[in-house]
Motif scaffolding. Sequence first.
Motif, PDB file in Angstrom:
ATOM      1  N   TRP A  76       0.848  -1.538  -0.202  1.00 14.87           N
ATOM      2  CA  TRP A  76       0.171   0.229   0.151  1.00 14.87           C
ATOM      3  C   TRP A  76       0.481   1.276   0.078  1.00 14.87           C
ATOM      4  CZ3 TRP A  76      -5.160  -0.816  -1.225  1.00 14.87           C
ATOM      5  CH2 TRP A  76      -5.485  -1.411  -1.062  1.00 14.87           C
ATOM      6  N   GLY A  77       2.058   1.527  -0.375  1.00 15.49           N
ATOM      7  CA  GLY A  77       3.285   2.344  -0.865  1.00 15.49           C
ATOM      8  C   GLY A  77       3.496   2.870   0.831  1.00 15.49           C
ATOM      9  N   LEU A  78       3.190   1.798   1.757  1.00 14.26           N
ATOM     10  CA  LEU A  78       4.175   2.928   3.014  1.00 14.26           C
ATOM     11  C   LEU A  78       5.494   1.939   3.274  1.00 14.26           C
ATOM     12  CD1 LEU A  78       0.511   1.912   5.519  1.00 14.26           C
ATOM     13  CD2 LEU A  78       2.184   4.827   4.590  1.00 14.26           C
ATOM     14  N   ASP A  79       6.136   2.039   3.759  1.00 16.90           N
ATOM     15  CA  ASP A  79       7.723   2.101   4.364  1.00 16.90           C
ATOM     16  C   ASP A  79       7.336   0.513   5.457  1.00 16.90           C
ATOM     17  OD1 ASP A  79       8.687   3.504   2.222  1.00 16.90           O
ATOM     18  OD2 ASP A  79       9.349   5.275   3.939  1.00 16.90           O
ATOM     19  N   LYS A  80       6.985   1.459   6.386  1.00 15.67           N
ATOM     20  CA  LYS A  80       6.915  -0.197   7.282  1.00 15.67           C
ATOM     21  C   LYS A  80       6.499  -0.023   8.483  1.00 15.67           C
ATOM     22  CE  LYS A  80       9.780   3.375  10.233  1.00 15.67           C
ATOM     23  NZ  LYS A  80      10.627   3.510  11.328  1.00 15.67           N
ATOM     24  N   PRO A  81       5.212  -0.687   9.045  1.00 22.22           N
ATOM     25  CA  PRO A  81       4.450  -1.588   9.824  1.00 22.22           C
ATOM     26  C   PRO A  81       4.349   0.341  10.871  1.00 22.22           C
ATOM     27  CG  PRO A  81       5.305  -3.312   9.084  1.00 22.22           C
ATOM     28  CD  PRO A  81       5.889  -2.409   9.298  1.00 22.22           C
ATOM     29  N   LEU A  82       2.855   0.513  11.003  1.00 27.16           N
ATOM     30  CA  LEU A  82       3.347   1.335  12.745  1.00 27.16           C
ATOM     31  C   LEU A  82       3.278   0.174  13.575  1.00 27.16           C
ATOM     32  CD1 LEU A  82      -0.821   2.334  11.309  1.00 27.16           C
ATOM     33  CD2 LEU A  82       1.590   3.880  11.763  1.00 27.16           C
ATOM     34  N   ALA A  83       3.801   0.992  14.872  1.00 28.03           N
ATOM     35  CA  ALA A  83       4.600   0.072  15.731  1.00 28.03           C
ATOM     36  C   ALA A  83       3.400  -0.406  16.806  1.00 28.03           C
ATOM     37  CB  ALA A  83       4.924   1.470  16.778  1.00 28.03           C
ATOM     38  N   THR A 240      -8.218  16.751  11.823  1.00 34.08           N
ATOM     39  CA  THR A 240      -8.605  16.271  10.477  1.00 34.08           C
ATOM     40  C   THR A 240      -8.210  16.091   9.425  1.00 34.08           C
ATOM     41  OG1 THR A 240     -10.235  18.119  11.040  1.00 34.08           O
ATOM     42  CG2 THR A 240     -10.624  17.201   9.344  1.00 34.08           C
ATOM     43  N   MET A 241      -8.556  15.175   8.609  1.00 34.85           N
ATOM     44  CA  MET A 241      -7.468  14.574   7.580  1.00 34.85           C
ATOM     45  C   MET A 241      -8.334  15.311   6.651  1.00 34.85           C
ATOM     46  SD  MET A 241      -5.058  12.179   6.464  1.00 34.85           S
ATOM     47  CE  MET A 241      -4.787  11.902   4.673  1.00 34.85           C
ATOM     48  N   GLN A 242      -7.194  16.161   6.080  1.00 34.37           N
ATOM     49  CA  GLN A 242      -7.255  16.009   4.169  1.00 34.37           C
ATOM     50  C   GLN A 242      -6.714  15.210   3.304  1.00 34.37           C
ATOM     51  OE1 GLN A 242      -9.308  19.947   4.347  1.00 34.37           O
ATOM     52  NE2 GLN A 242      -8.982  18.663   6.580  1.00 34.37           N
ATOM     53  N   ILE A 243      -6.492  15.306   1.320  1.00 35.87           N
ATOM     54  CA  ILE A 243      -6.131  14.799   1.041  1.00 35.87           C
ATOM     55  C   ILE A 243      -4.382  14.395   1.783  1.00 35.87           C
ATOM     56  CG2 ILE A 243      -5.631  14.472  -1.610  1.00 35.87           C
ATOM     57  CD1 ILE A 243      -7.778  16.504  -1.522  1.00 35.87           C
ATOM     58  N   ASN A 244      -3.450  15.587   1.526  1.00 42.28           N
ATOM     59  CA  ASN A 244      -2.421  14.671   1.501  1.00 42.28           C
ATOM     60  C   ASN A 244      -1.998  15.033   3.421  1.00 42.28           C
ATOM     61  OD1 ASN A 244      -1.780  14.429  -1.367  1.00 42.28           O
ATOM     62  ND2 ASN A 244      -1.808  16.860  -1.249  1.00 42.28           N
ATOM     63  N   ASP A 245      -2.391  15.638   4.164  1.00 42.47           N
ATOM     64  CA  ASP A 245      -1.861  16.015   5.682  1.00 42.47           C
ATOM     65  C   ASP A 245      -3.087  16.057   6.136  1.00 42.47           C
ATOM     66  OD1 ASP A 245       0.179  15.745   7.593  1.00 42.47           O
ATOM     67  OD2 ASP A 245       0.841  16.348   7.032  1.00 42.47           O
ATOM     68  N   ARG A 284       1.253   7.460   7.024  1.00 39.85           N
ATOM     69  CA  ARG A 284       2.811   8.244   7.167  1.00 39.85           C
ATOM     70  C   ARG A 284       2.980   9.363   7.621  1.00 39.85           C
ATOM     71  NH1 ARG A 284       1.636   8.415   1.432  1.00 39.85           N
ATOM     72  NH2 ARG A 284       2.702   6.636   0.617  1.00 39.85           N
ATOM     73  N   SER A 285       1.732  10.489   8.613  1.00 43.16           N
ATOM     74  CA  SER A 285       2.285  11.731   8.909  1.00 43.16           C
ATOM     75  C   SER A 285       2.494  10.931  10.389  1.00 43.16           C
ATOM     76  CB  SER A 285       0.501  13.400   8.590  1.00 43.16           C
ATOM     77  OG  SER A 285       0.912  13.195   9.444  1.00 43.16           O
ATOM     78  N   GLY A 290       6.199  10.037  15.409  1.00 41.73           N
ATOM     79  CA  GLY A 290       6.167   9.564  16.540  1.00 41.73           C
ATOM     80  C   GLY A 290       4.863   8.970  16.990  1.00 41.73           C
ATOM     81  N   PHE A 291       3.792   8.575  16.129  1.00 46.31           N
ATOM     82  CA  PHE A 291       2.731   7.566  16.818  1.00 46.31           C
ATOM     83  C   PHE A 291       2.210   6.608  16.241  1.00 46.31           C
ATOM     84  CE2 PHE A 291       2.550  12.200  17.844  1.00 46.31           C
ATOM     85  CZ  PHE A 291       2.461  12.463  19.383  1.00 46.31           C
ATOM     86  N   THR A 292       1.353   5.808  17.672  1.00 48.74           N
ATOM     87  CA  THR A 292       1.082   4.995  16.244  1.00 48.74           C
ATOM     88  C   THR A 292      -0.433   4.914  16.492  1.00 48.74           C
ATOM     89  OG1 THR A 292       0.943   2.292  15.773  1.00 48.74           O
ATOM     90  CG2 THR A 292       0.923   3.398  18.138  1.00 48.74           C
ATOM     91  N   VAL A 293      -1.978   3.738  16.365  1.00 50.48           N
ATOM     92  CA  VAL A 293      -3.140   3.913  16.042  1.00 50.48           C
ATOM     93  C   VAL A 293      -3.184   3.244  16.666  1.00 50.48           C
ATOM     94  CG1 VAL A 293      -4.948   3.606  14.449  1.00 50.48           C
ATOM     95  CG2 VAL A 293      -3.222   4.724  13.188  1.00 50.48           C
TER      96      VAL A 293
END
Length: 300
Positions: A76-83, A240-245, A284-285, A290-293
């Motif tokens: 999905w175009g992401l470098d690495k998993p979230l912590a 609030t999520m926008q298109i890019n950030d 990515r943001s 420095g956060f995770t979900v």
Amino acid sequence: MSTPISGPISVRTPARVSARTATVTTLLLAALLLSGCSGSSGGGKGAASASPSPRTDAASSPSASAVPDAAAYRRWGLDKPLAAPPAPPATKLTEGMRSGATPKVIRRVPTDDKVVFLTFDDGAEKDPEFVKMAKDLKLPFTMFLTDDIARAGSGYGYFEQLWGGGNRNGIHNHTLSHPNLRTLSADAQRREVCGQQDVLEKRYGSKPPLFRPPYGNYNDATLAAAGSCGVKALLLWEATMQINDMRYADGGKLRSGDIVLAHFRGPSELKGTTMTQMVANMLRSIERQGFTVARLEDYV
């Protein structure tokens, strides 16, 4: 080890074994038995006394199979998993609330954990690729659905694929028709909020405890209506999520416990960007800061 070791350990030795050998054998066995308990992460009763115990119910303790791998993220175009998120708190914010009480209003979850919480509103876009993405990434998030929007197209069946039985991604109330509740009478507000409670209870077996007012607009009549039909918390947001950030309510960056608002949106509303691309940008943001979900329902 589920039962702590207590009392002396007795080792029976044949008469011909020397006293020195018996002593060494006893010490070795004792060390092995004790290391079997201390090797767990706070599983013994004594370990929990220093700090609040984490929740250990099945919904808040995903198995190892729920941990995504790096290859899934790269797809999905992401470098690495979230912590991996930390263990959730022992007590949720809504625990112990009496039936019919005024719901808590929550903009940010009070926690020092480096976690944020993802929420998706309305239900307009029903992109099958997002279902694949959510499953691949084992992504926890919370859905606030509006009935007349969620029913359109492929309907609630789409969200049931994301719900997965409720163990990871909760489905909650966002009214029947998405009005500005502050413009409605108390009775009309109750129809909007409690009507959607009834819809979701019929589909999923229980009334959802969380509610988000459309546009974030509410008043005392909203809180009274929501409390009367089983809502425990009214959820707002800090980012609030926008298109890019993301856009932030305060400080220009994420903070621990922030609730992030996003929507089920597609290319026609995202200037050609797909929902999966928007979510990848959001992750990515979050990681860059420095956060995770974490799972909102484990805290609230």
